[in-house]
Design a protein around this motif. Sequence first.
Motif, short mmCIF file in Angstrom:
data_model
loop_
_atom_site.label_atom_id
_atom_site.label_comp_id
_atom_site.label_asym_id
_atom_site.label_seq_id
_atom_site.Cartn_x
_atom_site.Cartn_y
_atom_site.Cartn_z
N ASP A 138 0.03 13.16 10.80
CA ASP A 138 -0.30 14.64 10.55
C ASP A 138 0.80 15.51 11.34
OD1 ASP A 138 -1.01 17.35 10.85
OD2 ASP A 138 -3.12 17.24 10.91
N ASP A 139 2.00 16.39 10.70
CA ASP A 139 3.31 16.85 11.48
C ASP A 139 2.45 17.95 11.33
OD1 ASP A 139 3.67 18.10 9.25
OD2 ASP A 139 5.03 16.86 8.71
N GLY A 140 1.07 18.81 12.05
CA GLY A 140 1.16 20.26 11.80
C GLY A 140 1.41 21.01 10.74
N ILE A 141 1.73 19.92 9.73
CA ILE A 141 1.88 21.11 8.57
C ILE A 141 1.54 20.56 7.15
CG2 ILE A 141 3.52 22.48 6.92
CD1 ILE A 141 5.10 23.35 9.33
N ASN A 142 2.26 19.16 7.39
CA ASN A 142 1.86 18.11 6.20
C ASN A 142 0.58 17.26 7.28
OD1 ASN A 142 3.92 19.24 4.00
ND2 ASN A 142 4.20 19.33 5.98
N ARG A 143 -0.40 16.78 5.84
CA ARG A 143 -1.00 15.53 6.05
C ARG A 143 -1.24 14.80 4.75
NH1 ARG A 143 -5.47 16.40 9.28
NH2 ARG A 143 -6.70 14.62 9.10
N LYS A 144 -1.00 13.49 5.44
CA LYS A 144 -0.98 12.23 4.12
C LYS A 144 -1.64 11.07 4.53
CE LYS A 144 3.05 9.14 3.67
NZ LYS A 144 4.70 8.61 4.11
N THR A 145 -2.41 10.07 3.57
CA THR A 145 -3.24 9.71 3.77
C THR A 145 -2.56 7.39 3.93
OG1 THR A 145 -4.99 10.40 3.79
CG2 THR A 145 -5.21 8.49 3.64
N VAL A 146 -2.45 7.20 4.37
CA VAL A 146 -1.62 5.55 3.79
C VAL A 146 -2.77 4.38 3.92
CG1 VAL A 146 -0.04 3.73 4.37
CG2 VAL A 146 0.51 6.24 4.34
N SER A 147 -3.21 4.39 3.29
CA SER A 147 -4.40 2.65 2.84
C SER A 147 -3.33 1.48 3.21
CB SER A 147 -5.04 2.98 1.57
OG SER A 147 -5.78 3.96 0.74
N LEU A 148 -3.77 1.17 3.93
CA LEU A 148 -3.31 -0.26 4.45
C LEU A 148 -4.48 -1.88 4.29
CD1 LEU A 148 -1.80 0.76 7.85
CD2 LEU A 148 -0.60 -0.45 5.28
N ASN A 149 -4.16 -2.88 3.57
CA ASN A 149 -4.84 -3.85 3.16
C ASN A 149 -3.90 -4.93 2.95
OD1 ASN A 149 -4.02 -2.95 0.94
ND2 ASN A 149 -5.07 -2.22 -0.47
N ARG A 150 -2.84 -5.14 2.70
CA ARG A 150 -2.16 -6.38 3.37
C ARG A 150 -1.04 -6.44 4.10
NH1 ARG A 150 0.96 -4.92 -1.91
NH2 ARG A 150 1.89 -7.15 -1.09
N PRO A 151 -1.70 -8.15 4.53
CA PRO A 151 -0.76 -8.12 5.97
C PRO A 151 0.75 -8.68 6.37
CG PRO A 151 -2.21 -10.04 5.42
CD PRO A 151 -1.97 -8.73 4.23
N ASN A 152 1.23 -8.35 4.94
CA ASN A 152 2.77 -8.13 5.56
C ASN A 152 3.13 -6.80 5.27
OD1 ASN A 152 1.87 -8.73 2.67
ND2 ASN A 152 4.52 -8.71 1.68
N LEU A 153 2.41 -5.83 5.45
CA LEU A 153 2.43 -4.81 5.07
C LEU A 153 2.86 -3.33 6.80
CD1 LEU A 153 1.62 -3.41 1.45
CD2 LEU A 153 3.86 -4.10 2.49
N ALA A 154 3.59 -2.29 7.09
CA ALA A 154 3.51 -2.29 8.00
C ALA A 154 3.36 -0.81 7.91
CB ALA A 154 3.91 -2.64 9.58
N LEU A 155 2.50 0.26 8.32
CA LEU A 155 3.03 2.14 8.36
C LEU A 155 3.90 2.12 9.81
CD1 LEU A 155 2.69 4.99 7.72
CD2 LEU A 155 0.76 4.39 8.61
N HIS A 156 5.32 2.35 9.79
CA HIS A 156 5.99 2.98 11.35
C HIS A 156 5.40 4.34 11.31
CE1 HIS A 156 9.80 3.56 12.64
NE2 HIS A 156 9.36 3.41 13.42
N ILE A 157 5.21 4.75 11.81
CA ILE A 157 4.28 5.87 12.89
C ILE A 157 5.59 6.20 13.36
CG2 ILE A 157 2.74 7.58 14.00
CD1 ILE A 157 0.56 5.55 12.72
N VAL A 158 5.88 7.75 13.19
CA VAL A 158 7.26 8.23 14.40
C VAL A 158 6.53 8.68 15.38
CG1 VAL A 158 9.11 7.47 13.00
CG2 VAL A 158 7.67 9.66 12.54
N PRO A 159 7.50 9.15 16.79
CA PRO A 159 6.44 10.69 18.05
C PRO A 159 6.68 11.35 16.74
CG PRO A 159 8.76 8.71 18.53
CD PRO A 159 9.01 8.27 17.12
N GLY A 160 5.23 12.10 17.82
CA GLY A 160 5.33 13.69 17.57
C GLY A 160 4.11 13.53 16.63
N LEU A 161 3.92 12.89 16.05
CA LEU A 161 2.52 12.96 14.51
C LEU A 161 1.27 12.86 15.24
CD1 LEU A 161 4.43 11.16 12.02
CD2 LEU A 161 4.19 14.29 12.72
N TRP A 162 0.83 13.52 14.75
CA TRP A 162 -1.03 13.26 14.79
C TRP A 162 -1.63 12.16 13.87
CZ3 TRP A 162 -4.06 14.98 18.67
CH2 TRP A 162 -5.92 15.03 18.58
N ARG A 163 -2.17 11.35 14.44
CA ARG A 163 -2.83 9.78 12.81
C ARG A 163 -4.23 9.88 13.81
NH1 ARG A 163 0.05 6.88 16.88
NH2 ARG A 163 1.58 8.88 16.93
#
Length: 139
Positions: free
Chosen positions: A78-103
């Motif tokens: 969440d960036d305060g305006i937009n929200r996005k849901t990412v489903s993770l279910n495979r150990p070879n995939l990583a979600l890169h979360i940058v600074p300044g975002l609610w999680r």
Amino acid sequence: MKLKRNTVFDCSVIDISKVHSESGNITVVENNKNIPFAVERIYYLYDVPGGETRGGHAHYELEQYIIAASGSFDVIIDDGINRKTVSLNRPNLALHIVPGLWRELNNFSSGSISMVLASHVFEESDYIRDYNSFLEYRK
């Protein structure tokens, strides 16, 4: 501290590769190679009871790779305006979360393990733990 002005669109799911062999698979993460920062801290979330949510904060400086080492879960960014849901279910995939975002992490499957690779050691001063305070900083 000044909050980074990143948005949810600055986050992405990264394929950190998988090497196949007859005896199983291996995924390798190397600082500043297939991960854009040096890992300073690694932690795991596991045995999360059904219906529970983890996270619920933002960081001023810290970057993360979140990986479903086992099972599955959702990450809401969440960036305060937009929200996005990412489903993770495979150990070879990583979600890169940058600074300044609610999680927030939720919807954990039974036996799931969330592995988090962080760019900084724990510093309480890097956290925003109140959502309304986060929204004020984002203005």
